[in-house]
Each structure stands twice: as C-alpha cells, then as structure tokens.
Design a protein around this motif. Structure first.
Motif, PDB file in Angstrom:
ATOM      1  N   TYR A 209      -0.466   5.376   3.304  1.00  0.00           N
ATOM      2  CA  TYR A 209       0.319   4.334   2.631  1.00  0.00           C
ATOM      3  C   TYR A 209       0.411   4.589   1.134  1.00  0.00           C
ATOM      4  CZ  TYR A 209      -0.461   1.764   6.958  1.00  0.00           C
ATOM      5  OH  TYR A 209      -0.488   1.380   8.272  1.00  0.00           O
ATOM      6  N   ALA A 210       1.552   4.201   0.557  1.00  0.00           N
ATOM      7  CA  ALA A 210       1.741   4.275  -0.897  1.00  0.00           C
ATOM      8  C   ALA A 210       2.147   2.885  -1.375  1.00  0.00           C
ATOM      9  CB  ALA A 210       2.828   5.290  -1.223  1.00  0.00           C
ATOM     10  N   VAL A 211       1.371   2.321  -2.305  1.00  0.00           N
ATOM     11  CA  VAL A 211       1.657   0.977  -2.822  1.00  0.00           C
ATOM     12  C   VAL A 211       1.897   1.086  -4.325  1.00  0.00           C
ATOM     13  CG1 VAL A 211       0.642  -1.305  -3.265  1.00  0.00           C
ATOM     14  CG2 VAL A 211       0.267  -0.186  -1.065  1.00  0.00           C
ATOM     15  N   VAL A 212       3.025   0.561  -4.800  1.00  0.00           N
ATOM     16  CA  VAL A 212       3.301   0.588  -6.242  1.00  0.00           C
ATOM     17  C   VAL A 212       2.665  -0.648  -6.888  1.00  0.00           C
ATOM     18  CG1 VAL A 212       5.108   0.585  -8.013  1.00  0.00           C
ATOM     19  CG2 VAL A 212       5.468   1.829  -5.869  1.00  0.00           C
TER      20      VAL A 212
ATOM     21  N   CYS B 140      -9.727   6.818   9.373  1.00  0.00           N
ATOM     22  CA  CYS B 140      -9.771   5.951   8.187  1.00  0.00           C
ATOM     23  C   CYS B 140      -8.361   5.481   7.794  1.00  0.00           C
ATOM     24  CB  CYS B 140     -10.446   6.671   7.016  1.00  0.00           C
ATOM     25  SG  CYS B 140      -9.457   7.977   6.294  1.00  0.00           S
ATOM     26  N   VAL B 141      -8.313   4.413   7.015  1.00  0.00           N
ATOM     27  CA  VAL B 141      -7.040   3.927   6.475  1.00  0.00           C
ATOM     28  C   VAL B 141      -6.952   4.482   5.052  1.00  0.00           C
ATOM     29  CG1 VAL B 141      -5.700   1.881   5.862  1.00  0.00           C
ATOM     30  CG2 VAL B 141      -7.334   1.777   7.760  1.00  0.00           C
ATOM     31  N   SER B 142      -5.834   5.126   4.717  1.00  0.00           N
ATOM     32  CA  SER B 142      -5.753   5.732   3.382  1.00  0.00           C
ATOM     33  C   SER B 142      -4.590   5.147   2.597  1.00  0.00           C
ATOM     34  CB  SER B 142      -5.637   7.252   3.498  1.00  0.00           C
ATOM     35  OG  SER B 142      -4.534   7.603   4.296  1.00  0.00           O
ATOM     36  N   ILE B 143      -4.903   4.675   1.394  1.00  0.00           N
ATOM     37  CA  ILE B 143      -3.907   3.985   0.558  1.00  0.00           C
ATOM     38  C   ILE B 143      -3.903   4.638  -0.823  1.00  0.00           C
ATOM     39  CG2 ILE B 143      -3.203   1.786  -0.472  1.00  0.00           C
ATOM     40  CD1 ILE B 143      -4.795   0.364   1.757  1.00  0.00           C
ATOM     41  N   PHE B 144      -2.725   4.995  -1.293  1.00  0.00           N
ATOM     42  CA  PHE B 144      -2.590   5.575  -2.635  1.00  0.00           C
ATOM     43  C   PHE B 144      -1.834   4.572  -3.502  1.00  0.00           C
ATOM     44  CE2 PHE B 144      -1.070   8.226  -6.034  1.00  0.00           C
ATOM     45  CZ  PHE B 144      -2.052   9.206  -6.178  1.00  0.00           C
ATOM     46  N   VAL B 145      -2.360   4.287  -4.682  1.00  0.00           N
ATOM     47  CA  VAL B 145      -1.702   3.341  -5.586  1.00  0.00           C
ATOM     48  C   VAL B 145      -0.906   4.123  -6.626  1.00  0.00           C
ATOM     49  CG1 VAL B 145      -2.000   1.379  -7.137  1.00  0.00           C
ATOM     50  CG2 VAL B 145      -3.623   1.734  -5.263  1.00  0.00           C
ATOM     51  N   LEU B 146       0.377   3.803  -6.705  1.00  0.00           N
ATOM     52  CA  LEU B 146       1.279   4.469  -7.654  1.00  0.00           C
ATOM     53  C   LEU B 146       1.599   3.552  -8.825  1.00  0.00           C
ATOM     54  CD1 LEU B 146       3.843   5.855  -5.052  1.00  0.00           C
ATOM     55  CD2 LEU B 146       2.434   7.282  -6.561  1.00  0.00           C
TER      56      LEU B 146
ATOM     57  N   GLY C 197      -5.663   6.794  -6.522  1.00  0.00           N
ATOM     58  CA  GLY C 197      -4.530   6.632  -7.433  1.00  0.00           C
ATOM     59  C   GLY C 197      -4.982   7.123  -8.794  1.00  0.00           C
ATOM     60  N   PRO C 198      -4.057   7.481  -9.669  1.00  0.00           N
ATOM     61  CA  PRO C 198      -4.448   8.029 -10.965  1.00  0.00           C
ATOM     62  C   PRO C 198      -5.223   7.025 -11.818  1.00  0.00           C
ATOM     63  CG  PRO C 198      -2.101   7.544 -10.904  1.00  0.00           C
ATOM     64  CD  PRO C 198      -2.601   7.366  -9.520  1.00  0.00           C
ATOM     65  N   SER C 199      -6.032   7.539 -12.709  1.00  0.00           N
ATOM     66  CA  SER C 199      -6.827   6.694 -13.592  1.00  0.00           C
ATOM     67  C   SER C 199      -5.904   5.771 -14.388  1.00  0.00           C
ATOM     68  CB  SER C 199      -7.630   7.598 -14.538  1.00  0.00           C
ATOM     69  OG  SER C 199      -8.451   6.829 -15.367  1.00  0.00           O
ATOM     70  N   GLY C 200      -6.217   4.500 -14.436  1.00  0.00           N
ATOM     71  CA  GLY C 200      -5.429   3.533 -15.209  1.00  0.00           C
ATOM     72  C   GLY C 200      -4.340   2.839 -14.405  1.00  0.00           C
ATOM     73  N   VAL C 201      -4.166   3.215 -13.132  1.00  0.00           N
ATOM     74  CA  VAL C 201      -3.066   2.630 -12.349  1.00  0.00           C
ATOM     75  C   VAL C 201      -3.366   1.189 -11.937  1.00  0.00           C
ATOM     76  CG1 VAL C 201      -3.796   3.349 -10.008  1.00  0.00           C
ATOM     77  CG2 VAL C 201      -1.362   3.213 -10.561  1.00  0.00           C
TER      78      VAL C 201
END
Ligand code: ADP
Ligand code: 5GP
Length: 203
Positions: A164-167, A117-123, A12-16
């Motif tokens: 996955y995308a998690v806000v 692998c399990v991949s998760i992106f934080v938005l 996820g982007p820096s600071g998220v």
C-alpha cells in the motif's frame, strides 16, 4: 475472529510524518504495539531510552546481531538500526498488531521473511513539502537534513515493494486510510482460516 495479530511494516522517507501518523493510530487503537528498535544514533532531545529506541554502541549492536536477536537491520545515513525479534513474536501470539517503523532495506528483509505481513509506505504530497517538514521538525543539523533528503528519493523509488501507498497530505485523511487498510487486512479469508475451519468442525 482473528487470533494472531498483524505484522505491519510501515516505511517512508524521513520527515514524511510516520511518527505523527502512528501517534494518531495508537490513540485510536490500543491493541496496536509499536516495536522499539535498536539504534547506534544519538538520542534527540526528549527521546527516551527504551521508549523511542534502545540507544547503544556499535559494539553492542553487533553483539545482538551475532546472537541472531534481530528480525532485520540496516545501515541508514551512517547509523545502524534494527528490530529486536523477541517482543514481536510474543505480541503477535497474544493477538496484538505490531507495527515496525523501519526504512526500506529493513522493510525488504521483513517482506521476504514474513510475506504475510501488511506493508504500507507513506508518501509526501511532494519533495518540497517533505523538505519543509523535515526542516520544521528542527531536530537535525543541515548536514543530516541533506543526507536524509538525498536518501528520500532512493527510498521513494522502493515504494512498489510495498502493498500500500498512502499520501500524508491531510493528517486525518491519511490516518483514516491506514486504519481502513488494517481493518480490511484483518478480514482476508486466509488470515481467518483456523477459526473458520473450527466453526465448520463444530457445526
Ligand atoms: P517521520 O517520523 O516520518 O520522520 P514526523 O512524524 O517526525 O516524520 O513528521 C515530520 C514533521 O512534519 C513534524 O514536524 C510533523 O509535525 C509534521 N507533519 C507530519 N504530518 C503532517 C501533515 N499531514 N501535515 C503537516 N505537517 C505534518
Ligand atoms: P530516525 O533516525 O529518524 O529515528 O530514523 C531514521 C530511519 O530509520 C527512519 O526511516 C526509520 O523508519 C528507520 N528505522 C527506525 N528503526 C529501524 C529499524 O529497526 N530497522 C530499520 N531497518 N530501520 C529503522
């Protein structure tokens, strides 16, 4: 039922809020291990060598690369970052879940090498909130903040590489969602194939 741990790519982007979310998760799940990356960037105040990162020169980083000791690596905003392979393989075979908190180029390398692998992106809830969080952390100078915000949109465009995308709006909610993803992933039938086959054989 699981014997091998989950390999989790967390980006996820820096600071998220990745570090903040991981702290929450580690408090709740002591079985999770956080991979300590190598980096050529300078330590922030309070960061410890060997705990937050292995801080090193570019020469040392290149040496580890040439010895094939990194699962992945990338250049991000002028510095190198990479994941040492050895501890990861050890933890996974001990049944521990391992989280790699890495940026998207490295994430793509791991997804290719380790498709299980399990991949998760934080938005972030919005780019404005992301900027506010990055500034409120108070650890970067203006030039670095600008570089990181510039990288953020390109990174967010890579979200679809991830499963996955998690806000991260409300911290507790986002942490609960990540925990739910990990619980469900552990119950994927193919991850439990060995144990199921063993049970059938013993029947
Ligand atoms: P990252 O590891 O992704 O760079 P951090 O975990 O350092 O981000 O978080 C950046 C800043 O945002 C920190 O000051 C942190 O306290 C704050 N923060 C993180 N998650 C939230 C949230 N859900 N709501 C409000 N502030 C948050
Ligand atoms: P920071 O300098 O804020 O600690 O990290 C900057 C970015 O580098 C973050 O997006 C972080 O996830 C990523 N990063 C940290 N360690 C690694 C690593 O080992 N490999 C890669 N590819 N990225 C990393």
């Amino acid at each position: 039922m699981n014997e091998k741990g989950l390999l989790i790519v967390f980006s996820g982007p820096s600071g998220v809020g990745k570090d903040t979310l991981l702290k929450r998760l580690l408090e709740r799940y002591p079985n999770i291990r956080l991979s300590v990356s190598a980096t050529t960037r300078s330590p922030r105040s309070g960061e410890e060598n060997g705990k937050d990162y292995f801080f090193m020169s570019r020469e040392r980083f290149q040496e580890l690369l040439s010895q094939d000791k990194m699962l992945e690596h990338a250049e991000y905003c002028g510095n190198y970052y990479g994941t040492p392979s050895e501890p990861i393989e050890n933890w996974l075979s001990e049944g521990k879940d391992v989280i790699l908190e890495i940026e998207v180029q490295g994430g793509a390398q791991v997804l290719q090498k380790r498709p299980e692998c399990v991949s998760i992106f934080v938005l972030p809830p919005s780019i404005e909130v992301l900027e506010k969080r990055l500034r409120s952390r108070g650890t970067e100078d203006e030039e670095t903040i600008q570089k990181r915000l510039g990288a953020a949109k390109e990174e967010i465009a890579k979200v679809y590489q991830y499963g996955y995308a998690v806000v991260n709006d409300d911290l507790d909610e986002a942490a609960d969602e990540i925990a739910a993803i990990l619980r469900a992933e552990k119950r994927r039938s193919l991850r439990n194939k060995e144990q199921i086959e063993r049970m059938l054989k013993n029947a």
